[in-house]
Scaffold this active site. Sequence first.
Site, mmCIF file in Angstrom:
data_model
loop_
_atom_site.group_PDB
_atom_site.id
_atom_site.type_symbol
_atom_site.label_atom_id
_atom_site.label_comp_id
_atom_site.label_asym_id
_atom_site.label_seq_id
_atom_site.Cartn_x
_atom_site.Cartn_y
_atom_site.Cartn_z
ATOM 1 N N THR A 1 -4.348 13.566 5.463
ATOM 2 C CA THR A 1 -2.924 13.724 5.773
ATOM 3 C C THR A 1 -2.689 15.042 6.525
ATOM 4 O O THR A 1 -2.000 15.076 7.548
ATOM 5 C CB THR A 1 -2.069 13.657 4.497
ATOM 6 O OG1 THR A 1 -2.448 12.485 3.769
ATOM 7 C CG2 THR A 1 -0.600 13.578 4.815
ATOM 8 N N LYS B 1 0.852 -1.186 0.000
ATOM 9 C CA LYS B 1 0.000 0.000 0.000
ATOM 10 C C LYS B 1 0.881 1.227 0.000
ATOM 11 O O LYS B 1 1.817 1.327 0.805
ATOM 12 C CB LYS B 1 -0.885 -0.024 1.262
ATOM 13 C CG LYS B 1 -1.796 1.159 1.407
ATOM 14 C CD LYS B 1 -3.167 0.870 0.819
ATOM 15 C CE LYS B 1 -3.967 2.112 0.558
ATOM 16 N NZ LYS B 1 -3.764 2.705 -0.770
ATOM 17 N N LYS C 1 5.225 1.783 -3.192
ATOM 18 C CA LYS C 1 5.127 3.146 -3.729
ATOM 19 C C LYS C 1 5.364 3.077 -5.228
ATOM 20 O O LYS C 1 6.010 2.143 -5.712
ATOM 21 C CB LYS C 1 6.191 4.040 -3.078
ATOM 22 C CG LYS C 1 5.936 5.517 -3.224
ATOM 23 C CD LYS C 1 4.978 6.062 -2.189
ATOM 24 C CE LYS C 1 4.621 7.500 -2.465
ATOM 25 N NZ LYS C 1 3.839 8.117 -1.362
ATOM 26 N N SER D 1 -6.775 5.794 3.953
ATOM 27 C CA SER D 1 -6.846 4.893 2.795
ATOM 28 C C SER D 1 -7.190 3.482 3.270
ATOM 29 O O SER D 1 -7.963 2.768 2.626
ATOM 30 C CB SER D 1 -5.519 4.863 2.049
ATOM 31 O OG SER D 1 -5.419 5.949 1.175
ATOM 32 N N GLN E 1 7.312 3.808 3.703
ATOM 33 C CA GLN E 1 5.905 3.402 3.789
ATOM 34 C C GLN E 1 5.724 2.135 4.633
ATOM 35 O O GLN E 1 4.705 1.957 5.286
ATOM 36 C CB GLN E 1 5.382 3.165 2.355
ATOM 37 C CG GLN E 1 3.884 3.235 2.221
ATOM 38 C CD GLN E 1 3.335 4.656 2.170
ATOM 39 O OE1 GLN E 1 3.895 5.505 1.496
ATOM 40 N NE2 GLN E 1 2.257 4.911 2.874
ATOM 41 N N GLY F 1 -2.916 8.269 -4.134
ATOM 42 C CA GLY F 1 -2.322 9.488 -4.698
ATOM 43 C C GLY F 1 -1.064 9.897 -3.955
ATOM 44 O O GLY F 1 -0.723 9.357 -2.916
ATOM 45 N N ASP F 2 -0.371 10.864 -4.508
ATOM 46 C CA ASP F 2 0.784 11.520 -3.870
ATOM 47 C C ASP F 2 0.997 12.793 -4.681
ATOM 48 O O ASP F 2 0.041 13.278 -5.337
ATOM 49 C CB ASP F 2 2.026 10.585 -3.892
ATOM 50 C CG ASP F 2 3.175 11.098 -3.026
ATOM 51 O OD1 ASP F 2 3.118 10.910 -1.809
ATOM 52 O OD2 ASP F 2 4.123 11.709 -3.570
ATOM 53 N N ASN G 1 -2.346 19.179 -1.620
ATOM 54 C CA ASN G 1 -3.333 18.483 -0.794
ATOM 55 C C ASN G 1 -2.982 18.501 0.688
ATOM 56 O O ASN G 1 -3.791 18.882 1.539
ATOM 57 C CB ASN G 1 -3.467 17.037 -1.309
ATOM 58 C CG ASN G 1 -4.339 16.208 -0.403
ATOM 59 O OD1 ASN G 1 -3.850 15.476 0.453
ATOM 60 N ND2 ASN G 1 -5.642 16.338 -0.546
ATOM 61 N N LYS H 1 5.575 3.351 8.263
ATOM 62 C CA LYS H 1 4.414 4.222 8.444
ATOM 63 C C LYS H 1 3.131 3.389 8.504
ATOM 64 O O LYS H 1 2.301 3.549 9.392
ATOM 65 C CB LYS H 1 4.352 5.193 7.257
ATOM 66 C CG LYS H 1 3.228 6.186 7.320
ATOM 67 C CD LYS H 1 3.106 6.990 6.047
ATOM 68 C CE LYS H 1 4.424 7.616 5.638
ATOM 69 N NZ LYS H 1 4.267 8.611 4.565
HETATM 70 P P1 NDP Z 1 0.513 17.889 -4.159
HETATM 71 O O1 NDP Z 1 0.965 17.579 -5.533
HETATM 72 O O2 NDP Z 1 -0.917 18.069 -3.877
HETATM 73 O O3 NDP Z 1 1.274 19.203 -3.636
HETATM 74 C C1 NDP Z 1 2.655 19.272 -3.585
HETATM 75 C C2 NDP Z 1 3.071 20.663 -3.134
HETATM 76 O O4 NDP Z 1 4.469 20.685 -2.927
HETATM 77 C C3 NDP Z 1 2.776 21.718 -4.157
HETATM 78 O O5 NDP Z 1 2.541 22.958 -3.539
HETATM 79 C C4 NDP Z 1 4.081 21.746 -4.964
HETATM 80 O O6 NDP Z 1 4.289 22.976 -5.645
HETATM 81 C C5 NDP Z 1 5.100 21.550 -3.892
HETATM 82 N N1 NDP Z 1 6.280 20.880 -4.438
HETATM 83 C C6 NDP Z 1 6.310 19.720 -5.137
HETATM 84 N N2 NDP Z 1 7.557 19.402 -5.509
HETATM 85 C C7 NDP Z 1 8.320 20.385 -5.037
HETATM 86 C C8 NDP Z 1 9.701 20.637 -5.103
HETATM 87 N N3 NDP Z 1 10.556 19.797 -5.735
HETATM 88 N N4 NDP Z 1 10.159 21.758 -4.493
HETATM 89 C C9 NDP Z 1 9.320 22.609 -3.863
HETATM 90 N N5 NDP Z 1 7.986 22.411 -3.779
HETATM 91 C C10 NDP Z 1 7.500 21.332 -4.355
HETATM 92 O O7 NDP Z 1 1.141 16.738 -3.238
HETATM 93 P P2 NDP Z 1 0.720 16.308 -1.776
HETATM 94 O O8 NDP Z 1 0.263 17.490 -1.010
HETATM 95 O O9 NDP Z 1 -0.135 15.126 -1.894
HETATM 96 O O10 NDP Z 1 2.121 15.790 -1.198
HETATM 97 C C11 NDP Z 1 3.022 16.641 -0.505
HETATM 98 C C12 NDP Z 1 3.987 15.809 0.318
HETATM 99 O O11 NDP Z 1 3.243 15.031 1.283
HETATM 100 C C13 NDP Z 1 4.826 14.786 -0.436
HETATM 101 O O12 NDP Z 1 6.075 14.630 0.206
HETATM 102 C C14 NDP Z 1 4.045 13.487 -0.280
HETATM 103 O O13 NDP Z 1 4.843 12.340 -0.436
HETATM 104 C C15 NDP Z 1 3.581 13.655 1.160
HETATM 105 N N6 NDP Z 1 2.435 12.832 1.547
HETATM 106 C C16 NDP Z 1 1.252 12.946 0.881
HETATM 107 C C17 NDP Z 1 0.167 12.193 1.285
HETATM 108 C C18 NDP Z 1 -1.188 12.366 0.669
HETATM 109 O O14 NDP Z 1 -2.141 11.799 1.209
HETATM 110 N N7 NDP Z 1 -1.338 13.140 -0.396
HETATM 111 C C19 NDP Z 1 0.284 11.202 2.360
HETATM 112 C C20 NDP Z 1 1.551 11.234 3.051
HETATM 113 C C21 NDP Z 1 2.586 12.000 2.626
HETATM 114 P P3 NDP Z 1 3.962 23.074 -7.227
HETATM 115 O O15 NDP Z 1 2.473 23.142 -7.305
HETATM 116 O O16 NDP Z 1 4.652 24.314 -7.644
HETATM 117 O O17 NDP Z 1 4.531 21.839 -7.841
#
Ligand code: NDP
Length: 449
Positions: free
Chosen positions: A212, A93, A129, A380, A114, A168-169, A243, A117
């Site tokens: 999250t 997962k 992943k 999830s 993961q 998603g991620d 997100n 976690k």
């Molecule tokens: P989203 O795609 O919804 O948002 C990502 C955010 O981070 C955006 O604001 C993006 O900016 C910014 N970002 C992405 N890449 C970079 C980078 N290289 N440098 C600077 N800013 C960056 O993703 P999520 O919110 O889902 O995920 C964010 C983090 O949380 C990740 O590390 C993910 O693995 C982790 N996570 C997510 C979960 C989930 O349920 N979604 C669960 C657990 C962990 P821009 O729009 O400009 O790209």
Amino acid sequence: MSFRTEYMQDLMSRVEKNHPAQPEFHQAVKEVLLCMEPVAEKNPQYVQAGIFERIVEPERAIVFRVSWVDDNGNVQVNRGFRIQFNSAIGPYKGGLRFHPSVNLGVIKFLGFEQIFKNSLTGLPMGGGKGGSDFDPKGKSDGEVMRFCQSFMTELAKHIGPNTDVPAGDIGVGAREIGYMYGQYKRLQNEFTGVLTGKGLNYGGSLVRTQATGYGCCYFTQEMLATRGDSFKDKEVVISGSGNVAIYAAEKSYELGAKVVAMSDSNGYIYDPNGIDLDAVKQLKEVERKRIKEYLTDHPQATYEEGCHNIWNVKCQIALPCATQNELNKEAAETLVKNGVIAVAEGANMPSTPEAVDIFLENKVLFGPGKAANAGGVATSGLEMSQNSLRYSWSFEEVDEKLKLIMKNIHSSAREAATTYGDADNYVLGANIAGFLKVADAMYMQGIAY
Ligand code: NDP
């Protein structure tokens, strides 16, 4: 930090040799193995059964071509990945990430994290992943759909509701999950809970979108409570505006704090009045625009190009919610100088090892991603349960379960850290508590894989 024992140092060297040029994976493994030295000493049976050697090696790594046709009729080729890391306690997962920075090493690091976690959530989920170097930014809906369909055409051969359940991620939200689910259903002719993060009208769970970010705040709340403190009247800085960041901001406000800064990969906004979250949601979730557009309707706010300087903004609570290694030693020192009390990782591995050391040395409450952002995968897991039951729980029911899971993760991490002599060290606690359940399951299942 360096290893005390030759055994762990040798294992780390072997990982570096067997998985060359994958720095993020090495970083994630090193953090865990450093915490495992006292565990290995206390539990010689794990060493004897080769648990540490086995847990750092993925059970399966799938790499595939994803070809699709863009709006101009040109053929595009991307790379697809799925790492099925560990299935000792349940089906694999873990999310799918679509971002140009994705490569095998990044997906391995995420899959490895993961495992621990998912174990911490207390739910029966193994670790995995996946993702692609495809960039959904700037693509039309049609292009995203054709990419997702091509990606799923191969991925479908390797997943299933009892085998591997992606979610998603970064870059994979409701739109992408929808297109992939549609394609899976077409290929397999079955309506099953093979993906999570689905739309509410076709098997999704209430609270999954918020989980999250909300969970990260629930975890922070638990850490603050150990010092008789709370979110009330605190200033919060949150990196990212995706997100995780958006719903961490929403819950911070609900708990009585003020969010003063948020970012995207181009830069960050600072609003002394508190970020207007509805405006950020409209920009990022609906219009898919850059965060600097916030200034158009908020003249009191400022924008600075470059996302890393967001940590210069004074705050008591910092929630890094964007991406790996976005908060380095200098940023940690600045946060400490400015009086930060708590840092919780909404993102995966956003703090560099040097930054984590600074937080721990300065007694900042530090919630590592494995624990602090586990609310997403936990929900999830609840989506999977509802799919199996063919039933849906209310928002309040799921939110209550999420709160309880985050509380339990906090207490099991704290308990493990206390047992191993460092009560406030949630990095140690989360790694050990997550590891023990998986290690015992692997031990009991023998050495056939
Ligand atoms: P989203 O795609 O919804 O948002 C990502 C955010 O981070 C955006 O604001 C993006 O900016 C910014 N970002 C992405 N890449 C970079 C980078 N290289 N440098 C600077 N800013 C960056 O993703 P999520 O919110 O889902 O995920 C964010 C983090 O949380 C990740 O590390 C993910 O693995 C982790 N996570 C997510 C979960 C989930 O349920 N979604 C669960 C657990 C962990 P821009 O729009 O400009 O790209």
